[in-house]
Design a protein around this motif. Structure first.
Motif, PDB file in Angstrom:
ATOM      1  N   SER A 174     116.903  51.796 -69.978  1.00 33.65           N
ATOM      2  CA  SER A 174     117.417  51.567 -71.337  1.00 33.65           C
ATOM      3  C   SER A 174     116.290  51.053 -72.227  1.00 33.65           C
ATOM      4  CB  SER A 174     118.568  50.564 -71.319  1.00 33.65           C
ATOM      5  OG  SER A 174     119.647  51.035 -70.561  1.00 33.65           O
ATOM      6  N   PRO A 175     115.314  51.910 -72.531  1.00 33.27           N
ATOM      7  CA  PRO A 175     114.167  51.460 -73.328  1.00 33.27           C
ATOM      8  C   PRO A 175     114.577  51.074 -74.739  1.00 33.27           C
ATOM      9  CG  PRO A 175     114.147  53.845 -73.097  1.00 33.27           C
ATOM     10  CD  PRO A 175     115.234  53.345 -72.200  1.00 33.27           C
ATOM     11  N   PRO A 176     113.954  50.042 -75.292  1.00 33.75           N
ATOM     12  CA  PRO A 176     114.326  49.609 -76.639  1.00 33.75           C
ATOM     13  C   PRO A 176     113.768  50.537 -77.703  1.00 33.75           C
ATOM     14  CG  PRO A 176     112.496  48.314 -75.838  1.00 33.75           C
ATOM     15  CD  PRO A 176     112.922  49.183 -74.688  1.00 33.75           C
ATOM     16  N   PRO A 177     114.443  50.619 -78.838  1.00 36.12           N
ATOM     17  CA  PRO A 177     113.871  51.304 -79.995  1.00 36.12           C
ATOM     18  C   PRO A 177     112.685  50.534 -80.551  1.00 36.12           C
ATOM     19  CG  PRO A 177     116.237  50.956 -80.249  1.00 36.12           C
ATOM     20  CD  PRO A 177     115.786  50.103 -79.118  1.00 36.12           C
ATOM     21  N   ASP A 213     123.745  49.674 -75.448  1.00 34.30           N
ATOM     22  CA  ASP A 213     124.452  48.839 -76.404  1.00 34.30           C
ATOM     23  C   ASP A 213     123.779  48.892 -77.766  1.00 34.30           C
ATOM     24  OD1 ASP A 213     122.304  47.178 -76.181  1.00 34.30           O
ATOM     25  OD2 ASP A 213     123.384  45.490 -75.330  1.00 34.30           O
ATOM     26  N   GLN A 214     124.030  47.871 -78.598  1.00 33.82           N
ATOM     27  CA  GLN A 214     123.910  47.954 -80.036  1.00 33.82           C
ATOM     28  C   GLN A 214     122.678  48.651 -80.602  1.00 33.82           C
ATOM     29  OE1 GLN A 214     126.369  46.917 -81.973  1.00 33.82           O
ATOM     30  NE2 GLN A 214     127.581  46.319 -80.239  1.00 33.82           N
ATOM     31  N   THR A 215     121.503  48.468 -80.057  1.00 35.75           N
ATOM     32  CA  THR A 215     120.344  49.131 -80.658  1.00 35.75           C
ATOM     33  C   THR A 215     119.490  49.840 -79.636  1.00 35.75           C
ATOM     34  OG1 THR A 215     119.014  47.124 -80.521  1.00 35.75           O
ATOM     35  CG2 THR A 215     120.167  47.516 -82.582  1.00 35.75           C
ATOM     36  N   ASP A 216     120.053  50.193 -78.502  1.00 38.63           N
ATOM     37  CA  ASP A 216     119.230  50.734 -77.435  1.00 38.63           C
ATOM     38  C   ASP A 216     119.187  52.242 -77.453  1.00 38.63           C
ATOM     39  OD1 ASP A 216     118.504  48.317 -76.546  1.00 38.63           O
ATOM     40  OD2 ASP A 216     119.981  48.183 -74.952  1.00 38.63           O
ATOM     41  N   GLN A 217     118.017  52.769 -77.175  1.00 38.41           N
ATOM     42  CA  GLN A 217     117.752  54.201 -77.182  1.00 38.41           C
ATOM     43  C   GLN A 217     118.356  54.867 -75.963  1.00 38.41           C
ATOM     44  OE1 GLN A 217     113.593  54.877 -77.130  1.00 38.41           O
ATOM     45  NE2 GLN A 217     113.731  56.949 -76.442  1.00 38.41           N
ATOM     46  N   ALA A 246     104.163  43.893 -70.713  1.00 45.00           N
ATOM     47  CA  ALA A 246     104.757  42.684 -70.147  1.00 45.00           C
ATOM     48  C   ALA A 246     105.778  42.079 -71.101  1.00 45.00           C
ATOM     49  CB  ALA A 246     103.660  41.666 -69.818  1.00 45.00           C
ATOM     50  N   ALA A 247     105.479  42.126 -72.406  1.00 45.21           N
ATOM     51  CA  ALA A 247     106.411  41.595 -73.398  1.00 45.21           C
ATOM     52  C   ALA A 247     107.685  42.436 -73.452  1.00 45.21           C
ATOM     53  CB  ALA A 247     105.745  41.554 -74.773  1.00 45.21           C
ATOM     54  N   VAL A 248     107.535  43.755 -73.385  1.00 42.47           N
ATOM     55  CA  VAL A 248     108.707  44.630 -73.380  1.00 42.47           C
ATOM     56  C   VAL A 248     109.556  44.359 -72.142  1.00 42.47           C
ATOM     57  CG1 VAL A 248     109.495  47.025 -73.281  1.00 42.47           C
ATOM     58  CG2 VAL A 248     107.579  46.401 -74.769  1.00 42.47           C
ATOM     59  N   GLN A 249     108.915  44.133 -71.005  1.00 45.11           N
ATOM     60  CA  GLN A 249     109.659  43.815 -69.789  1.00 45.11           C
ATOM     61  C   GLN A 249     110.407  42.493 -69.940  1.00 45.11           C
ATOM     62  OE1 GLN A 249     110.211  45.771 -67.220  1.00 45.11           O
ATOM     63  NE2 GLN A 249     111.506  44.206 -66.274  1.00 45.11           N
ATOM     64  N   ARG A 250     109.788  41.514 -70.595  1.00 44.11           N
ATOM     65  CA  ARG A 250     110.485  40.249 -70.851  1.00 44.11           C
ATOM     66  C   ARG A 250     111.725  40.476 -71.712  1.00 44.11           C
ATOM     67  NH1 ARG A 250     105.103  38.499 -72.001  1.00 44.11           N
ATOM     68  NH2 ARG A 250     104.230  37.474 -70.156  1.00 44.11           N
ATOM     69  N   LEU A 251     111.598  41.353 -72.699  1.00 46.93           N
ATOM     70  CA  LEU A 251     112.740  41.667 -73.558  1.00 46.93           C
ATOM     71  C   LEU A 251     113.886  42.247 -72.726  1.00 46.93           C
ATOM     72  CD1 LEU A 251     112.575  43.535 -76.966  1.00 46.93           C
ATOM     73  CD2 LEU A 251     114.271  44.135 -75.264  1.00 46.93           C
ATOM     74  N   LEU A 252     113.582  43.219 -71.875  1.00 44.72           N
ATOM     75  CA  LEU A 252     114.621  43.838 -71.045  1.00 44.72           C
ATOM     76  C   LEU A 252     115.259  42.810 -70.120  1.00 44.72           C
ATOM     77  CD1 LEU A 252     112.803  47.187 -70.133  1.00 44.72           C
ATOM     78  CD2 LEU A 252     114.635  46.869 -71.807  1.00 44.72           C
ATOM     79  N   GLU A 253     114.437  41.947 -69.527  1.00 44.22           N
ATOM     80  CA  GLU A 253     114.961  40.933 -68.615  1.00 44.22           C
ATOM     81  C   GLU A 253     115.825  39.916 -69.354  1.00 44.22           C
ATOM     82  OE1 GLU A 253     111.468  39.399 -66.800  1.00 44.22           O
ATOM     83  OE2 GLU A 253     111.202  41.122 -65.457  1.00 44.22           O
ATOM     84  N   ALA A 254     115.435  39.546 -70.581  1.00 42.52           N
ATOM     85  CA  ALA A 254     116.218  38.588 -71.358  1.00 42.52           C
ATOM     86  C   ALA A 254     117.616  39.112 -71.634  1.00 42.52           C
ATOM     87  CB  ALA A 254     115.496  38.260 -72.667  1.00 42.52           C
TER      88      ALA A 254
END
Length: 263
Positions: free
Chosen positions: A64-67, A245-249, A49-57
């Motif tokens: 585009s999953p985060p590193p 973008d800048q830090t995305d896997q 849920a926290a990762v989803q909040r990050l993507l939505e923010a």
């Protein structure tokens, strides 16, 4: 409650900011923190849920999953299914620092970072504040602190102006990127270099640079030699705007399908 920027050059604000950042991460909220390259927006990597909040923010989707930022080599070996020798040589040379390495993830990991196809992009930053927070929280999913399509923030106020109340705590560690040349894919780009090491160890498999950043191709080639895939022609600016973008896997299109969909 409105978010607050904590000036970490002031001891009392550093202590309060770090305490509240740890608490926010533990509750599944988002934190902005400095790294050695650009500022990052962070979430508990093991809280879907926290990762989803990050993507939505950021205005991003699951494609585009985060590193994942980590505090040390022991965590690398716990999260990656294997680390080919050439990748380990790069890690020895450039960690902690501005190199992100895409590896096969441990299939048993109970996380959901998005559509990773069984990979994970890992980096150990050299920023002391980032490393302190990581040592206390464990691995964090961290993407650049900006809205998709906007330049990555290099200070906390830039991040706050874009992300606002979607983030609970902003840790202000001063301007990021000191010691690096802005040699990434865009003007003034201080993002980490991303390399894909998932094909190393396969027949004819090479290491690929999937995003240019602060660690130059020449420095990488000096470590891995002929195992570095030839450079490809850079895409047009309009195409780059649609890329990670800048830090995305970004897992390669020809990467094998994951054995387990959960990583």
């Amino acid at each position: 409650m409105a978010p607050r920027i904590f000036d970490c050059s002031v001891d009392t604000e550093l202590m309060s900011g770090m305490r509240l950042a740890r608490s926010a991460i533990g509750r599944g909220a988002l934190v902005v923190m400095p790294t050695d390259t650009v500022y990052g927006i962070a979430a508990d990597a093991f809280n879907p849920a926290a990762v989803q909040r990050l993507l939505e923010a950021k205005g991003r989707g699951r494609t585009s999953p985060p590193p994942v930022l980590i505090p040390g080599i022991a965590t690398l070996d716990a999260l990656a299914a294997e680390v080919p020798q050439a990748a380990r040589d790069l890690i020895d040379a450039f960690w902690p620092g501005g190199l992100t390495v895409i590896l096969r993830a441990q299939p048993s990991l109970s996380w959901d970072l998005g559509e990773t196809r069984g990979t994970v992009a890992l980096r150990m930053p050299s920023n002391p504040l980032a490393l302190e927070l990581l040592s206390e929280t464990g691995p964090l999913a961290v993407s650049s602190a900006n809205l998709t399509g906007m330049p990555a923030a290099t200070d906390a106020s830039q991040a706050e102006s874009m992300l606002g109340e979607s983030v609970e705590v902003y840790l202000d560690g001063g301007e990021s990127g000191a010691g690096y040349a802005a040699i990434g894919e865009r003007d003034g780009d201080l993002s980490s270099t991303i390399v894909d090491a998932t094909m190393l160890g396969t027949d004819g498999g090479l290491l690929r640079i999937v995003r240019a950043g602060v660690i130059s191709r020449e420095k990488i080639a000096a470590i891995v030699g002929e195992l570095l895939a030839p450079a490809v022609e850079a895409p047009a600016p309009a195409e780059r705007a649609d890329q990670a973008d800048q830090t995305d896997q970004a897992a390669p299109d020809d990467a094998p399908e994951p054995v387990e969909p959960s990583a």
